[in-house]
Design a protein around this motif. Structure first.
Motif, PDB file in Angstrom:
ATOM      1  N   LEU A  32      32.845   5.984   0.103  1.00  0.00           N
ATOM      2  CA  LEU A  32      33.578   7.228  -0.105  1.00  0.00           C
ATOM      3  C   LEU A  32      33.485   8.111   1.138  1.00  0.00           C
ATOM      4  N   ASP A  54      33.602  -0.296  -5.537  1.00  0.00           N
ATOM      5  CA  ASP A  54      33.751   0.820  -4.603  1.00  0.00           C
ATOM      6  C   ASP A  54      34.860   0.551  -3.589  1.00  0.00           C
ATOM      7  N   TRP A  64      28.880   6.637  -9.558  1.00  0.00           N
ATOM      8  CA  TRP A  64      28.995   6.584  -8.105  1.00  0.00           C
ATOM      9  C   TRP A  64      29.912   7.681  -7.580  1.00  0.00           C
ATOM     10  N   ASP A  79      28.086   3.811   1.505  1.00  0.00           N
ATOM     11  CA  ASP A  79      28.832   4.784   0.711  1.00  0.00           C
ATOM     12  C   ASP A  79      30.251   4.809   1.287  1.00  0.00           C
ATOM     13  N   LEU A 106      31.131   2.958 -11.781  1.00  0.00           N
ATOM     14  CA  LEU A 106      32.070   3.707 -10.946  1.00  0.00           C
ATOM     15  C   LEU A 106      31.950   5.206 -11.181  1.00  0.00           C
ATOM     16  N   TYR A 130      38.128   1.218  -5.388  1.00  0.00           N
ATOM     17  CA  TYR A 130      38.357   2.647  -5.621  1.00  0.00           C
ATOM     18  C   TYR A 130      38.856   3.336  -4.352  1.00  0.00           C
TER      19      TYR A 130
END
Length: 679
Positions: free
Chosen positions: A242, A188, A22, A240, A19, A191
């Protein structure tokens, strides 16, 4: 840029998810279409210099160094001689009769000046700075300082960086929650979902306390998706979350591609999908495997993270992910399907619901009768809803449109009981007058509904609570994952009607959502039967509604001619796969337009210059060799050329590639890119 597989959360296939690495991975700002995780911006000057092959570059550098050395030796002598001569002529002491120290200083100055001029002139012609960057500096770094070259050092530094992913929580007073998450295996999806909840909690201190309590109690499972699913089984694409990007391939390093995109990862995200994407290509070119499935997977992941909702439409045989990816799987024609479909989309206005259903039921060749069909359907749906408080089922609607006396009488009686007969009496009377006429649209709609009134669809479209739970498109403000499996093999015409109905309902529901915080994504594996004029107009309105569609099509010929140009204008992203027909390529070529290119023309003409002696020499050469002496004229000019011609799109695209242009919701545009979808 090398293609790297994504990190995996603990418990999934592959290595454990790191994490911290990343979160700390570099994600510089970049143009739309570039996969930003690990992306390094390209210096245009270096990129152009890097196009020079190695051996010509080194040979030119060595030749300029040799010539520069001789220029330095003879240049210092010449400049010294000039200074001495000038001092003798002018009588300047330090130059005419210098002392030993003055002579030494003069020689140093002369050497420095000549050396600077030589380095300036021959260094530029020999590209010495580029040779230093590409070869000398990396060699010295490895052999002298034993340090990695600058480019490798950046990558190593980015990979070695470790950051506290929960630093924002600690700074905001949620240290207890951060401590609990430190001891958990956080993926991910977890998160992004938890960070999203934290940002929402900033609106009120009370929410912060609730956030801390939830995380302290459930850890990484806090604020989980209603299905309690935290990972997709069989996940195999690079995402991705994020930045909500899915990597589809690599933009090729070719002159047709913009310099900023060459050799960079190609990715899609809601910023470009919000303008909708149309992909055209024959069967077998990878539209489903390399575009529809990855985008569907990305939308499902984003739904689990609480940032999107997904509706994926395709035949039951299309590989759009396993059923485990989805919360709701609608499979009309499959008795084992757990969910049915609401033919009216749970519309609150009966007239609106009837209008969309009428447009879905009519075949393309009868769209001219759409207005009368809408009116006929509204004349029975509205009264039925007023009488019974629900919409009619397929069999009930078919009977009313067909003008069955028993069905119309029961409806009139129910309206009288509800005290609404006076309001709808004219509609029923008009339906009664239309019965039996050759141009009765009700009879046409009843015949079309017969395709859905089959034993295979029993319970799939029930409105009275006796069938399967119906899915209504009104729920696009929830992070749902919906898969619609169309029965194209056993009931092709019914599948056509259902695809048009579901796509129309999505476009309508996405545009009227009150809560638009979630991106509403639609993926249609074959859109040839799912579009009408109303839906095409709705695609443009979705740009401002945080919604978008990915539409796949085998050929534009499958669409009515009146829809082809409006569809190209309605979507912001266009994608051409290998093997499209030239007439399909023409629309792409016209949409992408022209650009200026530098064109060089070489002209050869007989040499007639010179006097008698040169002419005699040319005659002798022609007699001996059989060739005529010619002069060469080179003309360079800028001309407009098509970015991609129809012939290039139809015949020059390699297998596994595609040409795609992008438009972001903000209006930023990216010209057509040649992308390798296999990398």
């Amino acid at each position: 840029m090398p293609h790297q597989r994504p990190h995996r959360p603990t418990g999934a296939a592959g290595p454990a998810f790191d994490l911290s690495a990343w979160v700390a991975a570099p994600r510089p700002e970049a143009a739309p279409g570039i996969y930003r995780q690990g992306y390094r911006q390209i210096d245009p000057d270096r990129a152009e210099a890097g196009r020079v092959p190695t051996w010509p570059l080194l040979l030119r550098a060595v030749l300029n160094a040799v010539v520069g050395w001789f220029a330095y030796l003879y240049g210092t002598q010449l400049l010294t001689y000039v200074l001495v001569w000038f001092g003798g002529q002018t009588g300047i002491g330090p130059l005419a009769e210098p002392s030993e120290s003055e002579a030494m200083l003069t020689l140093l100055v002369v050497n420095a000046v000549v050396l600077a001029v030589v380095i300036k002139v021959f260094g530029r012609m020999g590209r010495w700075p580029e040779v230093w960057r590409r070869y000398v500096a990396p060699l010295l770094s490895r052999t002298v300082t034993q340090e990695a070259p600058a480019a490798d050092a950046e990558v190593a530094e980015a990979a070695a960086r470790s950051a506290d992913p929960w630093v924002v929580l600690r700074a905001g007073g949620a240290g207890v929650a951060a401590g609990r998450l430190d001891g958990e295996a956080v993926g991910d999806i977890d998160y992004v979902r938890i960070r999203q909840a934290w940002e929402s909690a900033q609106a009120d201190p009370v929410f912060v306390l609730a956030f801390v309590a939830q995380v302290a109690a459930r850890g990484a499972a806090a604020f989980a998706h209603p299905s309690e699913v935290r990972e997709l089984p069989g996940r195999d694409e690079q995402h991705d979350l994020l930045l909500r990007q899915v990597r589809l391939g690599t933009t090729q390093d070719v002159p047709k591609n913009p310099l900023t995109h060459r050799a960079a990862g190609f990715a899609l995200d809601p910023a470009v999908l919000g303008t909708s994407l149309l992909a055209v290509g024959p069967a077998g070119t990878g539209k489903t495997a390399r575009l529809a499935r990855p985008v569907a997977e990305a939308l499902c992941l984003q739904a689990l993270a609480g940032t999107a909702c997904a509706v994926v439409i395709g035949s039951a045989e299309a590989d759009l992910g396993p059923d485990a990816w989805y919360d709701v799987v609608i499979a009309p024609g499959d008795p084992g399907s757990a969910y049915g479909l609401d033919l009216y989309g749970a519309a609150r206005d009966p007239d609106e619901a009837a209008a969309r259903l009428a447009e879905a039921l009519l075949p393309d060749e009868l769209t001219a009768r759409a207005e009368s069909a809408r009116t006929a359907l509204q004349q029975v749906v509205g009264p039925f809803h007023a009488a019974y408080g629900r919409y009619p089922g397929v069999r009930e609607l078919r009977a009313l449109l067909g003008g069955e006396t028993e069905a119309l009488g029961a409806l009139a009686k129910a309206l009288g009981t509800a005290g609404r007969l006076a309001l709808y009496e004219r509609d029923l009377a008009h339906r009664e007058r239309q019965r039996g006429r050759a141009d009765d649209p009700g009879a046409l709609l009843a015949d079309r509904l017969a395709l859905l009134d089959r034993p295979a669809f029993e319970g799939a479209f029930a409105t009275d609570g006796t069938g399967r739970p119906p899915f209504a498109m009104r729920v696009l403000d929830h992070p749902l994952r919906v898969r619609v499996k169309l029965p194209e093999r056993g009931h092709p015409e019914a599948a056509r009607m259902l695809s048009r109905l579901v796509v129309g309902q999505f476009v309508q529901a996405a545009g009227v959502r009150e809560d638009r915080s979630l991106f509403a994504g639609l993926v249609v594996d074959d859109v040839s039967a799912a579009l009408d004029a109303h839906t095409v107009r709705g695609l443009q309105r979705m740009r401002g509604a945080n919604a978008g569609a990915v539409l796949l099509l085998r050929t534009l010929v499958d669409l009515p001619e009146a829809l082809r140009a409006p569809l190209f204008g309605a979507v912001g992203c266009r994608m051409a796969f290998p093997g499209i027909a030239p007439w399909d390529g023409r629309l792409f070529s016209e949409a992408w337009g022209t650009h200026l290119v530098r064109e060089t023309a070489v002209t050869h003409t007989p040499d007639t210059s010179g006097g008698l002696l040169r002419r005699a020499g040319r005659l002798g050469r022609k007699a001996l060799s059989g060739t005529t002496a010619q002069t060469e004229s080179v003309t360079t000019r800028e001309v407009e050329r098509l970015r991609w011609s129809p012939s290039d799109l139809a015949h020059a695209l390699p297998a596994g590639h595609a040409v795609v242009s992008l438009t972001a919701v903000s209006g930023e545009q990216v010209p057509p890119l040649l992308v390798d979808l296999r990398d």
